[in-house]
Design a protein around this motif. Structure first.
Motif, PDB file in Angstrom:
ATOM      1  N   PRO A 155       0.684  -1.267  -0.106  1.00  0.00           N
ATOM      2  CA  PRO A 155       0.214   0.032  -0.118  1.00  0.00           C
ATOM      3  C   PRO A 155       0.971   1.165   0.144  1.00  0.00           C
ATOM      4  O   PRO A 155       0.541   2.204  -0.516  1.00  0.00           O
ATOM      5  CB  PRO A 155      -0.703  -0.298   1.144  1.00  0.00           C
ATOM      6  CG  PRO A 155      -0.331  -1.105   2.035  1.00  0.00           C
ATOM      7  CD  PRO A 155       0.501  -2.205   1.166  1.00  0.00           C
ATOM      8  N   LEU A 156       2.118   1.217   0.804  1.00  0.00           N
ATOM      9  CA  LEU A 156       3.011   2.531   0.590  1.00  0.00           C
ATOM     10  C   LEU A 156       3.356   2.628  -0.974  1.00  0.00           C
ATOM     11  O   LEU A 156       3.327   3.966  -1.419  1.00  0.00           O
ATOM     12  CB  LEU A 156       4.199   2.246   1.466  1.00  0.00           C
ATOM     13  CG  LEU A 156       3.938   2.631   2.925  1.00  0.00           C
ATOM     14  CD1 LEU A 156       5.637   2.249   3.481  1.00  0.00           C
ATOM     15  CD2 LEU A 156       3.671   4.070   3.188  1.00  0.00           C
ATOM     16  N   THR A 157       3.592   1.870  -1.550  1.00  0.00           N
ATOM     17  CA  THR A 157       4.023   1.899  -3.031  1.00  0.00           C
ATOM     18  C   THR A 157       2.754   2.315  -3.779  1.00  0.00           C
ATOM     19  O   THR A 157       2.830   3.524  -4.349  1.00  0.00           O
ATOM     20  CB  THR A 157       4.472   0.737  -3.593  1.00  0.00           C
ATOM     21  OG1 THR A 157       5.677   0.155  -2.780  1.00  0.00           O
ATOM     22  CG2 THR A 157       5.179   0.879  -5.278  1.00  0.00           C
ATOM     23  N   GLY A 158       1.640   1.601  -3.415  1.00  0.00           N
ATOM     24  CA  GLY A 158       0.401   2.127  -4.411  1.00  0.00           C
ATOM     25  C   GLY A 158      -0.116   3.748  -4.227  1.00  0.00           C
ATOM     26  O   GLY A 158      -0.292   4.324  -4.925  1.00  0.00           O
ATOM     27  N   ARG A 159       0.217   3.967  -2.705  1.00  0.00           N
ATOM     28  CA  ARG A 159      -0.380   5.408  -2.462  1.00  0.00           C
ATOM     29  C   ARG A 159       0.718   6.381  -3.198  1.00  0.00           C
ATOM     30  O   ARG A 159       0.235   7.156  -3.948  1.00  0.00           O
ATOM     31  CB  ARG A 159       0.166   5.648  -1.112  1.00  0.00           C
ATOM     32  CG  ARG A 159      -0.665   7.026  -0.525  1.00  0.00           C
ATOM     33  CD  ARG A 159      -0.273   6.993   1.064  1.00  0.00           C
ATOM     34  NE  ARG A 159       1.350   7.229   1.294  1.00  0.00           N
ATOM     35  CZ  ARG A 159       1.862   7.964   2.026  1.00  0.00           C
ATOM     36  NH1 ARG A 159       1.134   8.645   2.813  1.00  0.00           N
ATOM     37  NH2 ARG A 159       3.097   7.896   2.251  1.00  0.00           N
TER      38      ARG A 159
END
Lengths: 154, 154, 154
Positions: free
Chosen positions: C34-38
């Motif tokens: 999710p950090l990358t997706g954000r």
């Protein structure tokens, strides 16, 4: 007999399933190497300068979308499957219902095979890849959280 | 005594070998970090903008072939060694002949050390890297298939 | 009771700690997705062409420093955490003092969480990331070397 020798036992179908599906996932990940190699040969994209000799006389490309696609699928495996190996084992030690555990291992393995298929074999529009990835992601998360709540030795 | 406590036992040389060679492979993978760092320092290729300060006053490159080479070798380790950890453990549980098991662990570890050497330390023309990689690949595959045929809990 | 069933046992706090902190590290690695997706959403950097549809009408970038930063942190996890899983397990089998083992698992987990934080959440100047990385690196190395010296089955 201690609890742990009942859990880590050939008499426990969940344990046998963990070893079986773990090994299936190993094979699935191994397939990424020939899949990448096939794209590298097809588009003449050597992995490394010393591989140029194997592409005798063809015009060399630095990269190609089809190669990068398989590599992304492979990297996604690396990001997800080794942590599943740990989480699945930890989950197994929480003494789960064997049928539930087996179903989770089945669902995880199927999801990761589908992920590879829709990402790197036949490109299927979203949300196919997102759903396959998410299924694996939530199973891993469930297992890790269940193990933490069970062991909670901080 | 159950079969599994005979297999996962300090009396089983195959188990001791798995732990020993597994730990050797951990150290081998760890070496990739200083190998990469050495190339980054030599060619002034910081991993991240905040590392520029450690290259005081030198002209910064975005990337360099020697750095990329070590990184490819490292990534290849990530693609191969964690799945060997799982496959090797699964194979151990199939009650293999201890000498055969030990020889496979030896061959795998040697092959991966050679892979790193010919890829990232002294560049040796192909098929050196291909053979080293293939040896590890086939050993992992053999172990995973043997485990699946033995456990077959789908 | 054999030594190994005393070590791989719910009565051994070091074993419980290994499973607990291993699962915490699984969750920590999962957070990278999710950090990358954000960052991908924020800067409109799709992972793959079929993801463009999810960024409806925005101008697409091929890459962005903030995305690359999280990806580097994630790759660093892949380089370090799976080998810790093996080294930590091997170390556990050397019959370490349970308090020491637990403290090493605690320090490792804390170091890796800090590594992610200073690398990919709030960028902190060096040597913050180097220290966090080094702590984890040396703990893994210590465990692997201790296991090799203990088992030495070559």
């Amino acid at each position: 007999m201690s609890i742990i020798s009942r859990l880590i036992s050939f008499d426990n179908p969940a344990f046998n399933g963990y070893v079986t599906y773990g090994s299936v996932l190993v094979l699935k990940m191994m397939i990424m190497a020939p899949l990448t190699g096939r794209q590298r040969m097809k588009h003449a994209v050597p992995a490394s300068p010393e591989d140029v000799s194997m592409l005798k006389g063809r015009e060399i490309l630095k990269s190609h979308d089809d190669v990068e696609r398989v590599r992304r699928a492979h990297l996604n495996d690396l990001e997800n499957i080794p942590i599943f190996f740990l989480a699945g084992f930890a989950y197994l030690l929480t003494d789960p219902d064997p049928t539930t555990a087996l179903n989770l291992f089945r669902a995880y393995t199927l999801a990761r095979c589908l992920h590879t298929f829709v990402y790197a074999v036949v490109v299927v529009p979203q949300p196919a890849r997102g759903l396959a990835w998410g299924t694996g992601f939530f199973i891993t998360g469930y297992m890790a959280i269940k193990a933490i709540c069970h062991f909670k030795t901080f």
